[in-house]
Design a protein around this motif. Structure first.
Motif, PDB file in Angstrom:
ATOM      1  N   GLY A  84      19.028 -26.749 -15.596  1.00  0.00           N
ATOM      2  CA  GLY A  84      19.760 -27.879 -16.495  1.00  0.00           C
ATOM      3  C   GLY A  84      19.802 -28.628 -15.685  1.00  0.00           C
ATOM      4  O   GLY A  84      19.462 -28.958 -14.638  1.00  0.00           O
TER       5      GLY A  84
ATOM      6  N   PRO B  85      21.087 -31.722 -15.132  1.00  0.00           N
ATOM      7  CA  PRO B  85      22.525 -32.173 -14.103  1.00  0.00           C
ATOM      8  C   PRO B  85      22.020 -31.217 -12.795  1.00  0.00           C
ATOM      9  O   PRO B  85      22.939 -31.675 -11.892  1.00  0.00           O
TER      10      PRO B  85
ATOM     11  N   THR C 247      27.473 -30.808 -20.883  1.00  0.00           N
ATOM     12  CA  THR C 247      26.997 -32.192 -21.946  1.00  0.00           C
ATOM     13  C   THR C 247      27.085 -32.739 -23.143  1.00  0.00           C
ATOM     14  O   THR C 247      28.436 -32.775 -23.897  1.00  0.00           O
TER      15      THR C 247
ATOM     16  N   HIS D 276      20.973 -27.005 -29.067  1.00  0.00           N
ATOM     17  CA  HIS D 276      20.588 -26.642 -28.443  1.00  0.00           C
ATOM     18  C   HIS D 276      19.900 -26.177 -27.273  1.00  0.00           C
ATOM     19  O   HIS D 276      19.931 -27.026 -26.344  1.00  0.00           O
ATOM     20  N   CYS D 277      19.651 -24.890 -27.173  1.00  0.00           N
ATOM     21  CA  CYS D 277      19.468 -24.564 -25.395  1.00  0.00           C
ATOM     22  C   CYS D 277      20.889 -24.005 -24.941  1.00  0.00           C
ATOM     23  O   CYS D 277      21.560 -24.414 -25.710  1.00  0.00           O
ATOM     24  N   ASN D 278      20.899 -24.944 -23.800  1.00  0.00           N
ATOM     25  CA  ASN D 278      22.432 -24.996 -23.090  1.00  0.00           C
ATOM     26  C   ASN D 278      22.536 -25.775 -22.247  1.00  0.00           C
ATOM     27  O   ASN D 278      21.915 -26.137 -21.354  1.00  0.00           O
TER      28      ASN D 278
ATOM     29  N   ASN E 233      14.438 -33.177 -24.246  1.00  0.00           N
ATOM     30  CA  ASN E 233      15.052 -31.735 -23.805  1.00  0.00           C
ATOM     31  C   ASN E 233      14.658 -30.325 -24.440  1.00  0.00           C
ATOM     32  O   ASN E 233      13.579 -30.022 -24.867  1.00  0.00           O
ATOM     33  N   LYS E 234      14.957 -28.945 -23.996  1.00  0.00           N
ATOM     34  CA  LYS E 234      14.054 -27.949 -24.391  1.00  0.00           C
ATOM     35  C   LYS E 234      13.357 -27.997 -25.792  1.00  0.00           C
ATOM     36  O   LYS E 234      14.046 -28.413 -26.437  1.00  0.00           O
TER      37      LYS E 234
ATOM     38  N   SER F 256      19.990 -33.881 -22.248  1.00  0.00           N
ATOM     39  CA  SER F 256      19.299 -34.419 -22.478  1.00  0.00           C
ATOM     40  C   SER F 256      18.219 -33.902 -20.737  1.00  0.00           C
ATOM     41  O   SER F 256      18.863 -33.857 -19.527  1.00  0.00           O
ATOM     42  N   ASP F 257      17.274 -33.603 -20.946  1.00  0.00           N
ATOM     43  CA  ASP F 257      16.469 -33.784 -19.168  1.00  0.00           C
ATOM     44  C   ASP F 257      15.523 -34.760 -18.619  1.00  0.00           C
ATOM     45  O   ASP F 257      15.310 -34.888 -17.335  1.00  0.00           O
TER      46      ASP F 257
END
Ligand code: MRU
Length: 369
Positions: A55, A57, A181, A168-170, A259-260, A248-249
């Motif tokens: 993740g 952050p 988030t 979607h995702c974690n 993102n994932k 968001s990555d």
């Protein structure tokens, strides 16, 4: 956040030994809550690349503590600064997509410029990492407060029915440090008594949705249902989804968001069905050096075995992997995809909800003027 009614963060400084950083090893969830102790800078790199922590952050915060552990380890070395520089480069390459990693490492290293005294360097790396961790917690809390009105507005039109949210995702507290988030507005709405129900994508290949998001929402008594990644569009067509929120990555200046993998397809289906699609992110996930994202954000390609094998609990209660594809077959494992800004209804940040546009994003960074 709550785990079996105990309040936790995903990372913390050991209460008795500040030279130890504690994390939850997320590879064991939801089957086992395993706490790990990180003492050496190499363990930080391992934790990030092997996804003990994951993740964007949380990766950033963990990396900040990595420089602290490196300073502790190398404190006797006459070329401490050079060693820290070397380590910071290795650290930055441990995962390529989440910008929070590079951002956190650069932030700590900038604070060290011109410092020679090892004790001063250790204290500075420690205080910078702790402050950054607390800032990120605060940012997530504000993301929750800023996103809450969106859920409240939908609820006001639902005649008492639960608000149906897909994620979607974690992008929960496990992927950050607290609150999450995408989940922050959801936790806040639930705590305020607004009925919510979350559709949780399983998120193959690593199943962060079914293993992590479902687990953390259930720990907090938030109703949720796991769906196969491919089911989202169908639920949207049937009117079973009121809104989507993802994390968001890395978000570029024009609002394009990595993102994932699979997020883009959710955004396309949301747009086709006129359902709002929000991205929740702290400012640390915005890459102000990138004008656009679709062509420019580096997307991590992970080991193909993550696709060939699936991990779960055996009938004997052991975590094990089984192969699901023909032996010898090939797989391609892009871990992220990029959702173009035009498909995003809004970015929920700690500074408010903005459009996914250059003008609005730049306004968040007054120093860029
Ligand atoms: O590969 P991961 O698990 O580190 O991916 C990160 C994610 O969980 C997501 O893409 C998330 O939505 C963004 S981080 C809050």
């Amino acid at each position: 956040m709550k785990t079996n009614a105990t309040s936790r963060r995903s990372i913390w400084v050991n209460k008795d030994k500040p030279e130890i950083i504690n994390i939850i090893d997320q590879r064991y969830l939801p089957f086992e809550l395993k706490i790990c102790e990180l003492r050496y800078p190499e363990e930080i790199i391992y934790a990030i690349s092997e996804m003990q922590v994951r993740g964007a952050p949380l990766i950033g915060v963990t990396a900040a503590f990595g420089i602290y552990l490196a300073a502790l380890k190398e404190k006797q070395s006459p070329d401490l600064q050079i060693r820290l520089q070397k380590y910071s480069l290795q650290l930055k390459s441990s995962r390529p997509t989440a910008i929070n990693l590079a951002m956190a490492v650069d932030m700590v290293m900038e604070r060290l410029e011109g410092k020679e005294n090892p004790m001063e360097i250790i204290e500075l790396t420690f205080s910078t990492a702790v402050n950054f961790m607390n800032q990120e917690v605060d940012a997530c809390k504000r993301i929750g407060e800023n996103g809450l009105p969106v859920i409240e507005k939908i609820y006001s039109e639902k005649k008492g029915e639960p608000v149906q949210i897909m994620t979607h995702c974690n992008a929960g507290w496990l992927a950050t440090v607290e609150y999450g988030t995408a989940t922050a507005p959801i936790y806040l709405a639930h705590d305020k008594g607004i009925p919510v129900h979350v559709w949780v994508d399983e998120t193959r290949p690593r199943n962060q949705g079914s293993r992590l998001t479902a687990w953390e929402l259930e720990q907090h008594d938030i109703p949720c249902t796991i769906i196969a990644d491919n089911t989202g569009g169908h639920l949207m067509q049937k009117g079973m989804v009121d809104m989507l929120i993802t994390g968001s990555d890395r978000t570029a200046l024009n609002g394009d968001t990595a993102n994932k993998t699979g997020t883009y397809l959710k955004a396309l289906a949301a747009s086709d069905n006129n359902i709002p699609f929000y991205v929740a992110l702290p400012l640390s996930s915005i890459d102000t050096s990138l004008e656009e994202g679709v062509r420019s954000i580096p997307v991590e390609i992970r080991n193909e075995n993550e696709i060939h094998y699936i991990e779960g609990l055996s009938p004997e209660g052991k975590i094990c992997k089984i192969r699901t594809s023909p032996p010898g077959s090939k797989a391609l494992n892009y871990a992220f995809d990029i959702t173009p800004a035009g498909l995003i209804s809004g970015l929920i940040t700690e500074k408010g909800i903005i459009n996914a546009s250059r003008k609005d994003i730049i306004s968040l960074f007054p120093e860029m003027d």
